[in-house]
Write a protein that holds these residues in place. Sequence first.
Motif: not given
Lengths: 192, 192
Positions: B84-88
């Motif tokens: 996943h991208k965007n998970i930090g």
Amino acid sequence: MRLLEERILKDGTVLEGDILKVDSFLNHQLDFSLLKKLGERLYEIYGDKGVTKILTIEASGIAVACGAAEYFNVPIVFAKKAGHKNIGDDLYTAEVFSYTKGKSSVITVSKKYISKDDVILIVDDFLANGQAVLGLKKIIDEAGATLAGVGIAIEKGFQKGGKELRDAGISVSSMAVIDSMSEGKIVFGESV
Amino acid sequence: MRLLEERILKDGTVLEGDILKVDSFLNHQLDFSLLKKLGERLYEIYGDKGVTKILTIEASGIAVACGAAEYFNVPIVFAKKAGHKNIGDDLYTAEVFSYTKGKSSVITVSKKYISKDDVILIVDDFLANGQAVLGLKKIIDEAGATLAGVGIAIEKGFQKGGKELRDAGISVSSMAVIDSMSEGKIVFGESV
């Protein structure tokens, strides 16, 4: 839907590249009471359309679908992304390009769970370029089923997906439509 | 739980390699009314434990968690699988070996969504070797949170996960426990 707009303003974060991070209630942590409110609103719109199944894509879409199933009382089918074993051979497939992940993937639905007699409500957490919905639509078409409409939590109105789907005659109902979020400021458009 | 056992006998299929296929109601198509019944049962067991969050893993676990959230009225957090991208960046991670997929994967939970003050109910669709639950338990321990218990739809009682978790003092409540399914015949053990 004011409730969702307010929640986006309160808890959403705008990141570079027009990314809206709502993982405190929609994409990682889930507020199921909010998702039920979205489902209730979808039922107001599509409750008289004879919907027999709710169709979505793993993973975040499943929670949105559960919120809707609360009111529609029909089975959910979630399309799987590639790489699953045990799903069987008799599959509908569609290729979906994810701009977030920067790559294409194949989604699959077992032919057992969609038939030509089904009237289907597609739901998903986000609508941006519309690739996921188009993939699900292709599967519905291949099955000869009927698409009742598309229920979306958050539509990025400045991207092309919503317009393309509506231009194709598809009923799309988004609970919040973001018209712009430049410089971190979220501007909402008209939603249901 | 007789309701789930009956459903497994009615709609489940035993495949070679001790695989139980329940994708008509739990893993691909979802019967949310059934999942709410599982959630209600979990609330009978853990409703007085001060649970503040329900923790699961994408994808099928999310639907089980929604069924439980219906009664617990607390946020769900679902651990994400890698990619996943965007998970930090600020993440708890754990390595989980999937016997079904034949490989290890890393699951992640943002540190924002589990704190030392949380009392957590883990839920999942299946318990077999217990790898997923152990991964989630590691994350809970790292956060310094409290594990109230583990709620499972279907436990494969002939595999080691349930015993290992219970031997470690963890409360595990499975709605159906399969003691054996050799030659396609499903034999249930004691469940909650």
